[in-house]
Design an enzyme around this catalytic site. Structure first.
Site, PDB file in Angstrom:
ATOM      1  N   GLY A 256      19.415   4.243  25.288  1.00 16.80           N
ATOM      2  CA  GLY A 256      20.517   5.068  24.794  1.00 16.80           C
ATOM      3  C   GLY A 256      21.809   4.824  25.547  1.00 16.80           C
ATOM      4  O   GLY A 256      21.951   3.811  26.234  1.00 16.80           O
TER       5      GLY A 256
ATOM      6  N   LEU B  17      24.571   4.132  24.044  1.00 18.88           N
ATOM      7  CA  LEU B  17      24.778   2.841  23.385  1.00 18.88           C
ATOM      8  C   LEU B  17      26.211   2.332  23.530  1.00 18.88           C
ATOM      9  O   LEU B  17      27.173   3.093  23.455  1.00 18.88           O
ATOM     10  CB  LEU B  17      24.410   2.964  21.907  1.00 18.88           C
ATOM     11  CG  LEU B  17      22.982   3.432  21.640  1.00 18.88           C
ATOM     12  CD1 LEU B  17      22.708   3.482  20.135  1.00 18.88           C
ATOM     13  CD2 LEU B  17      21.958   2.536  22.333  1.00 18.88           C
TER      14      LEU B  17
ATOM     15  N   HIS C 166      24.298  -3.089  23.032  1.00 21.15           N
ATOM     16  CA  HIS C 166      23.166  -2.594  22.232  1.00 21.15           C
ATOM     17  C   HIS C 166      23.445  -2.797  20.739  1.00 21.15           C
ATOM     18  O   HIS C 166      22.572  -3.215  19.986  1.00 21.15           O
ATOM     19  CB  HIS C 166      22.983  -1.082  22.437  1.00 21.15           C
ATOM     20  CG  HIS C 166      22.678  -0.658  23.835  1.00 21.15           C
ATOM     21  ND1 HIS C 166      23.551   0.082  24.591  1.00 21.15           N
ATOM     22  CD2 HIS C 166      21.590  -0.865  24.617  1.00 21.15           C
ATOM     23  CE1 HIS C 166      23.008   0.339  25.767  1.00 21.15           C
ATOM     24  NE2 HIS C 166      21.820  -0.232  25.825  1.00 21.15           N
TER      25      HIS C 166
HETATM   26  P1  AMP Z   1      18.974  -0.724  27.983  1.00 21.76           P
HETATM   27  O1  AMP Z   1      19.431   0.441  27.182  1.00 21.76           O
HETATM   28  O2  AMP Z   1      19.776  -0.992  29.207  1.00 21.76           O
HETATM   29  O3  AMP Z   1      17.478  -0.681  28.256  1.00 21.76           O
HETATM   30  O4  AMP Z   1      19.182  -2.011  27.061  1.00 21.76           O
HETATM   31  C1  AMP Z   1      18.561  -2.099  25.805  1.00 21.76           C
HETATM   32  C2  AMP Z   1      18.724  -3.508  25.304  1.00 21.76           C
HETATM   33  O5  AMP Z   1      20.097  -3.822  25.168  1.00 21.76           O
HETATM   34  C3  AMP Z   1      18.101  -4.567  26.233  1.00 21.76           C
HETATM   35  O6  AMP Z   1      17.479  -5.571  25.452  1.00 21.76           O
HETATM   36  C4  AMP Z   1      19.327  -5.111  26.947  1.00 21.76           C
HETATM   37  O7  AMP Z   1      19.159  -6.429  27.411  1.00 21.76           O
HETATM   38  C5  AMP Z   1      20.352  -5.046  25.824  1.00 21.76           C
HETATM   39  N1  AMP Z   1      21.707  -5.064  26.390  1.00 21.76           N
HETATM   40  C6  AMP Z   1      22.206  -4.242  27.337  1.00 21.76           C
HETATM   41  N2  AMP Z   1      23.457  -4.606  27.664  1.00 21.76           N
HETATM   42  C7  AMP Z   1      23.748  -5.696  26.914  1.00 21.76           C
HETATM   43  C8  AMP Z   1      24.888  -6.556  26.797  1.00 21.76           C
HETATM   44  N3  AMP Z   1      25.977  -6.361  27.528  1.00 21.76           N
HETATM   45  N4  AMP Z   1      24.829  -7.570  25.921  1.00 21.76           N
HETATM   46  C9  AMP Z   1      23.712  -7.791  25.180  1.00 21.76           C
HETATM   47  N5  AMP Z   1      22.611  -7.013  25.232  1.00 21.76           N
HETATM   48  C10 AMP Z   1      22.625  -5.994  26.091  1.00 21.76           C
END
Ligand code: AMP
Length: 269
Positions: A26, A28, A32
């Protein structure tokens, strides 16, 4: 968009194939959302999940203060056209056998020893109950997607693990929910992390890797970052670079004003 809050309900739904799952914690941001957009463009249906997974936080980490913006998140997903949002129950992580990951004793796994065990245990549960055709991850968490890819292959789970590019702030700083702990000025300043990685990548053939690593660490420390690690490794298995290495990962975890920021660049040789 249908919001589902029970594991029983998500198990009973019939999604139209091929469908993709986008697991998140979350709060977001565009990083995301790029995964959800990719899902919408390439699959019949997309399920996003929001779950702040207690198993992946260490004792002194920010589990209780992790940013929560659920109504804003729902609105963003709805606007994009996401089909389902799964928000598991609080007890989702209870009574699970903890899964042992490979590639977890280096990089982030060194300073966060049980982190990837927690990530993998919950992702495995998602994959088993939702059975998506694809599960989408960001390359920002390079080690995470590598660990999940290896696990899915080893366990012959029929889900494609798709890894998508890092989305960045204007300054070059990789977007992250933890950037919320920083001011706009800080975020601009932290663009230095990506500049440093780019410079290092451009110099790979000019100097020995050990020298490049020390120079990059010195640069970031002088700029005001505390370095958890900065490593140049084989991107296929996170071990030392050898003559056989065809893809190099330059990965960093740097702390600025108590905020731990990770970033990486992959260079094909
Ligand atoms: P998180 O909410 O941090 O667990 O991230 C959820 C998903 O979003 C994971 O697959 C992360 O690698 C991806 N994600 C987070 N930040 C980025 C970003 N800056 N660029 C691309 N994907 C991201």
């Amino acid at each position: 968009m249908e919001v589902i809050k029970s594991t029983e309900e998500i198990k009973s739904l019939n999604f139209s194939s091929p469908f993709a799952l986008v697991p998140t914690m979350g709060n977001l941001h565009e990083g995301h959302l790029s995964l959800v957009k990719y899902g919408i463009e390439n699959y019949s249906e997309v399920i996003a999940s929001i779950y702040i997974n207690p198993l992946q936080f260490g004792k002194n980490e920010d589990f209780s203060t992790y940013p929560k913006t659920i109504s804003q998140d729902i609105q963003l997903l709805e606007t994009l056209g996401c089909n389902y949002l799964f928000i598991p129950e609080k007890n989702f992580a209870e009574n699970l056998d903890i899964i042992e990951p490979k590639f977890s004793d280096v990089l982030c796994g060194l300073s966060r020893p049980s982190h990837f065990h927690g990530v993998l245990t919950i992702i495995n549960k998602f994959l088993r109950i939702i059975k998506p055709n694809a599960c989408l991850f960001g390359l920002k968490d390079y080690q995470q997607q590598l660990i999940i890819k290896e696990f899915v292959k080893r366990k012959k789970i029929k889900t494609d693990i798709v890894s998508l590019p890092i989305v960045r702030e204007k300054s070059g700083l990789a977007m992250s929910s933890r950037n919320n702990y920083l001011s706009d000025e800080d975020k601009k300043f932290c663009g230095k992390i990506y500049s440093c990685l780019k410079n290092l990548a451009a110099s790979l053939k000019k100097k020995p890797l050990g020298v490049l690593k020390i120079e990059a660490i010195n640069f970031l420390q002088h700029a005001g970052f505390e370095i958890d690690y900065l490593e140049i490794v084989d991107a296929n298995n996170l071990s030392s670079v050898t003559k056989k290495t065809n893809k190099i990962l330059i990965a960093v975890a740097a702390i600025y004003k108590k905020v731990r920021l990770i970033d990486n660049i992959v260079v094909s040789l």
